[in-house]
Motif scaffolding. Structure first.
Motif, PDB file in Angstrom:
ATOM      1  N   UNK A  12       0.829  -1.209   0.000  1.00 41.20           N
ATOM      2  CA  UNK A  12       0.000   0.000   0.000  1.00 41.20           C
ATOM      3  C   UNK A  12       0.861   1.255   0.000  1.00 41.20           C
ATOM      4  N   UNK A  13       2.083   1.185   0.564  1.00 41.38           N
ATOM      5  CA  UNK A  13       2.972   2.352   0.510  1.00 41.38           C
ATOM      6  C   UNK A  13       3.532   2.540  -0.890  1.00 41.38           C
ATOM      7  N   UNK A  14       3.787   1.445  -1.606  1.00 38.61           N
ATOM      8  CA  UNK A  14       4.194   1.563  -3.012  1.00 38.61           C
ATOM      9  C   UNK A  14       3.105   2.260  -3.818  1.00 38.61           C
ATOM     10  N   UNK A  15       1.874   1.790  -3.617  1.00 42.53           N
ATOM     11  CA  UNK A  15       0.739   2.376  -4.329  1.00 42.53           C
ATOM     12  C   UNK A  15       0.594   3.850  -3.953  1.00 42.53           C
ATOM     13  N   UNK A  16       0.734   4.143  -2.667  1.00 38.48           N
ATOM     14  CA  UNK A  16       0.590   5.515  -2.195  1.00 38.48           C
ATOM     15  C   UNK A  16       1.648   6.420  -2.830  1.00 38.48           C
ATOM     16  N   UNK A  17       2.882   5.944  -2.907  1.00 35.60           N
ATOM     17  CA  UNK A  17       3.951   6.731  -3.515  1.00 35.60           C
ATOM     18  C   UNK A  17       3.646   7.052  -4.969  1.00 35.60           C
ATOM     19  N   UNK A  18       3.139   6.063  -5.698  1.00 37.90           N
ATOM     20  CA  UNK A  18       2.822   6.252  -7.110  1.00 37.90           C
ATOM     21  C   UNK A  18       1.689   7.262  -7.284  1.00 37.90           C
ATOM     22  N   UNK A  19       0.627   7.110  -6.503  1.00 38.14           N
ATOM     23  CA  UNK A  19      -0.517   8.008  -6.622  1.00 38.14           C
ATOM     24  C   UNK A  19      -0.159   9.430  -6.197  1.00 38.14           C
ATOM     25  N   UNK A  20       0.623   9.551  -5.121  1.00 39.76           N
ATOM     26  CA  UNK A  20       1.044  10.874  -4.656  1.00 39.76           C
ATOM     27  C   UNK A  20       1.818  11.602  -5.752  1.00 39.76           C
ATOM     28  N   UNK A  21       2.771  10.900  -6.344  1.00 43.31           N
ATOM     29  CA  UNK A  21       3.589  11.512  -7.382  1.00 43.31           C
ATOM     30  C   UNK A  21       2.736  11.911  -8.577  1.00 43.31           C
ATOM     31  N   UNK A  22       1.775  11.054  -8.959  1.00 43.03           N
ATOM     32  CA  UNK A  22       0.898  11.356 -10.094  1.00 43.03           C
ATOM     33  C   UNK A  22       0.045  12.600  -9.816  1.00 43.03           C
ATOM     34  N   UNK A  23      -0.445  12.728  -8.573  1.00 45.16           N
ATOM     35  CA  UNK A  23      -1.253  13.896  -8.219  1.00 45.16           C
ATOM     36  C   UNK A  23      -0.402  15.163  -8.259  1.00 45.16           C
ATOM     37  N   UNK A  24       0.781  15.103  -7.653  1.00 42.59           N
ATOM     38  CA  UNK A  24       1.632  16.294  -7.584  1.00 42.59           C
ATOM     39  C   UNK A  24       2.150  16.703  -8.953  1.00 42.59           C
ATOM     40  N   UNK A  25       2.323  15.753  -9.850  1.00 42.15           N
ATOM     41  CA  UNK A  25       2.800  16.066 -11.187  1.00 42.15           C
ATOM     42  C   UNK A  25       1.681  16.486 -12.132  1.00 42.15           C
ATOM     43  N   UNK A  26       0.438  16.452 -11.641  1.00 38.74           N
ATOM     44  CA  UNK A  26      -0.676  16.903 -12.460  1.00 38.74           C
ATOM     45  C   UNK A  26      -1.260  15.857 -13.379  1.00 38.74           C
ATOM     46  N   UNK A  27      -0.908  14.571 -13.179  1.00 39.08           N
ATOM     47  CA  UNK A  27      -1.492  13.516 -14.001  1.00 39.08           C
ATOM     48  C   UNK A  27      -2.987  13.379 -13.726  1.00 39.08           C
ATOM     49  N   UNK A  28      -3.408  13.744 -12.513  1.00 40.94           N
ATOM     50  CA  UNK A  28      -4.820  13.810 -12.167  1.00 40.94           C
ATOM     51  C   UNK A  28      -5.195  15.274 -11.974  1.00 40.94           C
ATOM     52  N   UNK A  29      -6.321  15.682 -12.529  1.00 38.13           N
ATOM     53  CA  UNK A  29      -6.767  17.066 -12.426  1.00 38.13           C
ATOM     54  C   UNK A  29      -7.459  17.321 -11.084  1.00 38.13           C
ATOM     55  N   UNK A  30      -7.322  18.536 -10.528  1.00 38.66           N
ATOM     56  CA  UNK A  30      -8.101  18.886  -9.339  1.00 38.66           C
ATOM     57  C   UNK A  30      -9.595  18.690  -9.601  1.00 38.66           C
ATOM     58  N   UNK A  31     -10.274  18.070  -8.665  1.00 38.73           N
ATOM     59  CA  UNK A  31     -11.688  17.786  -8.832  1.00 38.73           C
ATOM     60  C   UNK A  31     -11.970  16.452  -9.484  1.00 38.73           C
ATOM     61  N   UNK A  32     -10.937  15.812 -10.022  1.00 38.39           N
ATOM     62  CA  UNK A  32     -11.135  14.520 -10.686  1.00 38.39           C
ATOM     63  C   UNK A  32     -11.435  13.436  -9.654  1.00 38.39           C
ATOM     64  N   UNK A  33     -12.360  12.566  -9.996  1.00 32.15           N
ATOM     65  CA  UNK A  33     -12.691  11.448  -9.106  1.00 32.15           C
ATOM     66  C   UNK A  33     -11.769  10.279  -9.403  1.00 32.15           C
ATOM     67  N   UNK A  34     -11.164   9.734  -8.360  1.00 27.96           N
ATOM     68  CA  UNK A  34     -10.279   8.589  -8.500  1.00 27.96           C
ATOM     69  C   UNK A  34     -11.092   7.319  -8.253  1.00 27.96           C
ATOM     70  N   UNK A  35     -11.247   6.535  -9.284  1.00 29.71           N
ATOM     71  CA  UNK A  35     -12.081   5.338  -9.211  1.00 29.71           C
ATOM     72  C   UNK A  35     -11.211   4.152  -8.812  1.00 29.71           C
ATOM     73  N   UNK A  36     -11.537   3.543  -7.680  1.00 31.46           N
ATOM     74  CA  UNK A  36     -10.693   2.491  -7.121  1.00 31.46           C
ATOM     75  C   UNK A  36     -10.478   1.337  -8.086  1.00 31.46           C
ATOM     76  N   UNK A  37     -11.533   0.911  -8.757  1.00 32.59           N
ATOM     77  CA  UNK A  37     -11.397  -0.236  -9.660  1.00 32.59           C
ATOM     78  C   UNK A  37     -10.448   0.081 -10.811  1.00 32.59           C
TER      79      UNK A  37
END
Length: 212
Positions: A12-37
């Motif tokens: 889960x920390x590996x996953x968290x690191x990847x998602x954190x980096x993607x958010x900070x780099x703008x791969x996900x837009x503010x307001x975007x819904x992150x779908x778990x599946x």
């Protein structure tokens, strides 16, 4: 989007690191819904580490968990990062200057132990926790409670996981932490305060440059 898992830490920390980096780099837009599946399929993991990671990212202020909507990416821009790190550099300088003259022998021994822990690990999450404890301890003996409250707010406003985002951050931070500890041992609160401020500024600038 190319999301890559790194080799360290639990799943889960590996996953968290990847998602954190993607958010900070703008791969996900503010307001975007992150779908778990969708995230689980993209990363090749089950939904459980995704759920755990999203809870951690919420505590860091990067996503908001909303009923019936799931995780929503919160707005975080370069100006926010610059403001947080600039304020930290100024306020922690004041707190260190107030605290260092009153640090006990036990406090200094614990700072040394935390230094050794940071130097002896290659695990970013172990480093991050020791680093947080190190910075907390440096200002522990500051008696200005409002100042400490402001600093705590800033710490909660942005994640401390720069070692997972910046190559070479752990080694460089270890060098800077040792210089700070040397100043503490010399009872030179002004020097320690300046070194802490420069350390925070340098980290903030490196983070902004990495996300630019």
């Amino acid at each position: 989007m190319n999301l890559k898992l790194e080799d360290k830490n639990t799943l889960h920390l590996k996953v968290c690191n990847v998602l954190r980096k993607a958010i900070l780099q703008g791969d996900f837009e503010p307001g975007q819904r992150l779908i778990q599946s969708e995230l689980a399929d993209s990363l090749g993991v089950s939904r459980m580490p995704i759920r755990e990671s999203l809870r951690k990212l919420e505590s860091e202020g990067l996503v908001k968990l909303e009923p019936h909507r799931g995780a929503i990416v919160k707005a975080m821009n370069v100006e926010d990062i610059e403001e947080i790190y600039h304020l930290r550099a100024c306020l922690e300088k004041l707190a260190v200057e107030q605290s260092v003259p009153h640090l006990t022998a036990g406090d200094i021994s614990e700072l040394k132990r935390l230094m050794e822990e940071m130097e002896g690990t290659e695990d970013p999450e172990v480093f991050v926790q020791a680093n947080i404890s190190y910075h907390h301890l440096l200002i522990k003996r500051c008696n200005w409670n409002r100042l400490l409250s402001f600093i705590e707010t800033l710490w909660n406003g942005f994640p401390q996981q720069t070692p997972t985002l910046l190559p070479g951050q752990m080694d460089l931070s270890n060098q800077e932490h040792q210089q700070i500890l040397d100043a503490v041992n010399e009872k030179d609160e002004s020097k320690a305060a300046v070194l802490v401020s420069e350390h925070i500024k340098r980290t903030g600038e490196a983070l902004v440059n990495s996300l630019g």
